[in-house]
Design an enzyme around this catalytic site. Structure first.
Site, PDB file in Angstrom:
ATOM      1  N   LYS A  97       0.822  -1.219   0.000  1.00 16.42           N
ATOM      2  CA  LYS A  97       0.000   0.000   0.000  1.00 16.42           C
ATOM      3  C   LYS A  97       0.856   1.270   0.000  1.00 16.42           C
ATOM      4  O   LYS A  97       0.391   2.335  -0.409  1.00 16.42           O
ATOM      5  CB  LYS A  97      -0.921   0.016   1.210  1.00 16.42           C
ATOM      6  CG  LYS A  97      -2.303  -0.559   0.977  1.00 16.42           C
ATOM      7  CD  LYS A  97      -2.452  -1.950   1.252  1.00 16.42           C
ATOM      8  CE  LYS A  97      -3.847  -2.480   1.130  1.00 16.42           C
ATOM      9  NZ  LYS A  97      -3.858  -3.920   1.372  1.00 16.42           N
TER      10      LYS A  97
HETATM   11  C1  LIG Z   1      -4.260  -4.956   0.893  1.00 16.94           C
HETATM   12  C2  LIG Z   1      -3.453  -6.177   0.757  1.00 16.94           C
HETATM   13  C3  LIG Z   1      -3.777  -7.168  -0.172  1.00 16.94           C
HETATM   14  C4  LIG Z   1      -5.000  -7.071  -1.053  1.00 16.94           C
HETATM   15  O1  LIG Z   1      -4.954  -6.019  -1.973  1.00 16.94           O
HETATM   16  P1  LIG Z   1      -6.310  -5.464  -2.620  1.00 16.94           P
HETATM   17  O2  LIG Z   1      -5.915  -4.288  -3.417  1.00 16.94           O
HETATM   18  O3  LIG Z   1      -7.202  -5.095  -1.456  1.00 16.94           O
HETATM   19  O4  LIG Z   1      -6.888  -6.566  -3.414  1.00 16.94           O
HETATM   20  C5  LIG Z   1      -2.942  -8.257  -0.271  1.00 16.94           C
HETATM   21  N1  LIG Z   1      -1.872  -8.396   0.517  1.00 16.94           N
HETATM   22  C6  LIG Z   1      -1.530  -7.473   1.442  1.00 16.94           C
HETATM   23  C7  LIG Z   1      -0.341  -7.692   2.294  1.00 16.94           C
HETATM   24  C8  LIG Z   1      -2.302  -6.325   1.590  1.00 16.94           C
HETATM   25  O5  LIG Z   1      -1.965  -5.412   2.502  1.00 16.94           O
END
Ligand SMILES: *Cc1c(COP(=O)(O)O)cnc(C)c1O
Length: 485
Positions: free
Chosen positions: A111
């Site tokens: 993120k």
């Molecule tokens: C948020 C997240 C995901 C999923 O991503 P999306 O965009 O919500 O599909 C997968 N792995 C980790 C470690 C995350 O933080």
């Protein structure tokens, strides 16, 4: 400003890219989309010769045309100065699979790639509007910290994060509960991620709260992947991984590759689809889920049905039953039929279920494949990959990696978090029991002979600053209090 963004649920709504970033969610409950994204063409020849930051500029300038060149370049260079590598998102060949490491940022989760940039985009858009922003964010664990880190002490903003009480990892909890900053608010909500997310969506469409915010010259907005400002930066690393494959002679320019994406809210894989619409040669997207396998069923049958037990797993950031961004994919697959999307989303809201047409299902399956991985399989995968390749996957990335094994041709598996963020379960997968998260981190570092990221190591001595646990019914009141100062 060109009003190029529209709502998935109503073509009557049209806003500029800056407005879309400021608002997050469209007022009709739909998501902002750019109808002509499939008419953009990214020049691959240029991509493979350019740096990450140059490619980011190329892509952002096409999707966010309201921003000046200076604004974008300033935002990009500020954002990615927080990453240790010039590459930002390096690729490692692990076995026959190419692992795209997205977790090198300041909170060790993918993120960061978007949330280091979004605050810059948001504050530049705010400057034009003369308003302040209150960012409301629901998190399954990783968005919360990355958003808090990105927005802390950013001028003219406040950030409020809601996470599901007792449903995030011990490290994720500490990361959020110890957050410093004069403009940050953090709450645990009794319930799961879906409760927190629908609570936030309700606040956005609540007239009373919006009026109150207006009176305070405050915009309510979101840092979740429903905000296009979250999605657009994620498109870049799909092209970057392609650049790596070409420049290291694993493929020729123009060859198709596949991607395996550990999925929750469907933001990350949707960014890949956007890259595909903009010209990236893709064979398949593999949507990888944990035991909350609502998307696996949907892609295999065309029926989305959230009426099932919510499972709390060792991959908490993927424990989601309502994948918001799927709405955007359906919009494009339906040839941008806003009425049809409205009716599907209405079905979802009223019965928790919808079914797409046979024609759309065929289109979906021509590009998307799906599978899920159980918790015990996830642990086995972590162990196997470590034994085979001396490479440590976290409990989310291992799901993507295992699903990637299904593809015989070139495939990139997205690695979405550092293994140290989920130390207890990663260590347990290797056969060691340790219930203290920080001792587990140290042991993991010893076993793997790699250092713990400093942002995680330093949490051990950090002070807990945010202790409030609220009910989901109280989310609205809580936000009113923040607005009133
Ligand atoms: C948020 C997240 C995901 C999923 O991503 P999306 O965009 O919500 O599909 C997968 N792995 C980790 C470690 C995350 O933080």
């Amino acid at each position: 400003m060109e009003k190029i963004y529209t709502s998935t649920r109503s073509h009557n709504i049209k806003v500029s890219s800056k407005q879309a970033i400021l608002e997050g969610l469209s007022k009709d409950g739909g998501l902002y989309v750019y109808d002509d994204i499939d008419k953009i063409h990214i020049d691959l020849d240029k991509i493979i010769k350019s740096s990450y930051k140059e490619n980011a500029y190329d892509i952002l300038s096409k999707l966010l045309p309201d921003y000046t060149k200076e604004e974008l370049i300033d935002s990009i260079s500020n954002a990615y100065s927080h990453f240790p590598d010039e590459e930002v998102t390096p690729v490692k060949k692990v076995g026959n699979i190419f692992v795209l490491e997205l977790f090198k940022g300041p909170t060790s989760a993918f993120k960061d790639v978007a949330l280091c940039l979004l605050p810059w985009l948001m504050s530049k858009a705010l400057k034009d509007s003369n308003k302040k922003a209150l960012i409301l964010t629901a998190t399954s664990g990783d968005t919360g910290k990355a958003a808090l880190n990105g927005f802390k002490d950013v001028e003219n903003t406040k950030i409020c994060v809601f996470y599901p009480h007792n449903k995030v990892s011990a490290i994720q909890y500490k990361q959020m509960a110890c957050q410093l900053g004069s403009n940050v608010y953090v709450y645990a909500v009794e319930g799961n991620f879906d409760d927190a997310q629908s609570g936030v969506k309700k606040i956005f469409t609540d007239e009373k709260v919006n009026d109150l915010a207006n009176k305070h010259n405050l915009l309510l907005t979101s840092a979740n992947s429903i905000n296009i400002g979250r999605l657009v930066p994620q498109i870049v690393y799909y092209f970057e991984s392609y650049k790596y494959l070409v420049n290291n002679n694993f493929i020729k320019l123009g060859d198709k590759v596949s991607f395996s994406v550990p999925t929750g809210n469907f933001g990350d894989v949707l960014a890949g689809y956007y890259a595909y619409l903009m010209g990236l040669p893709v064979k398949y997207f593999y949507v990888a889920s944990d035991e909350n396998n609502v998307l696996t069923d949907f892609i295999n049958t065309g029926i989305y049905d959230r009426n099932r037990e919510f499972k709390q797993t060792i991959s908490p950031s993927m424990d989601i039953l309502i994948s918001s961004n799927l709405e955007r994919l359906l919009y494009y697959l339906s040839d941008k039929d806003d009425k049809y999307i409205s009716s599907l989303m209405n079905d979802l809201a009223t019965s928790g279920r919808y079914q797409i047409s046979e024609k759309m299902l065929k289109k979906l399956q021509s590009l998307f494949k799906a599978d899920y991985v159980t918790q015990s399989e996830t642990k086995e995968e972590i162990k196997q990959v470590f034994e085979e390749s001396h490479y440590l996957l976290d409990t989310h990335s291992a799901i993507g990696y295992k699903v990637a094994r299904k593809e015989r041709d070139i495939i990139v598996a997205l690695a979405t978090a550092s293994p140290y963020k989920f130390s207890i379960d990663v260590l347990a997968s290797l056969g060691y029991k340790e219930s203290d998260e920080f001792k587990a981190m140290e042991k993991l570092s010893e076993v793997s002979t790699r250092p713990i990221p400093t942002n995680l190591a330093s949490l051990n001595n950090a002070e807990i600053l945010h202790k409030d646990v609220i009910s989901k019914e109280d989310m609205l009141k809580t936000v009113e209090k923040i607005i009133n100062g």
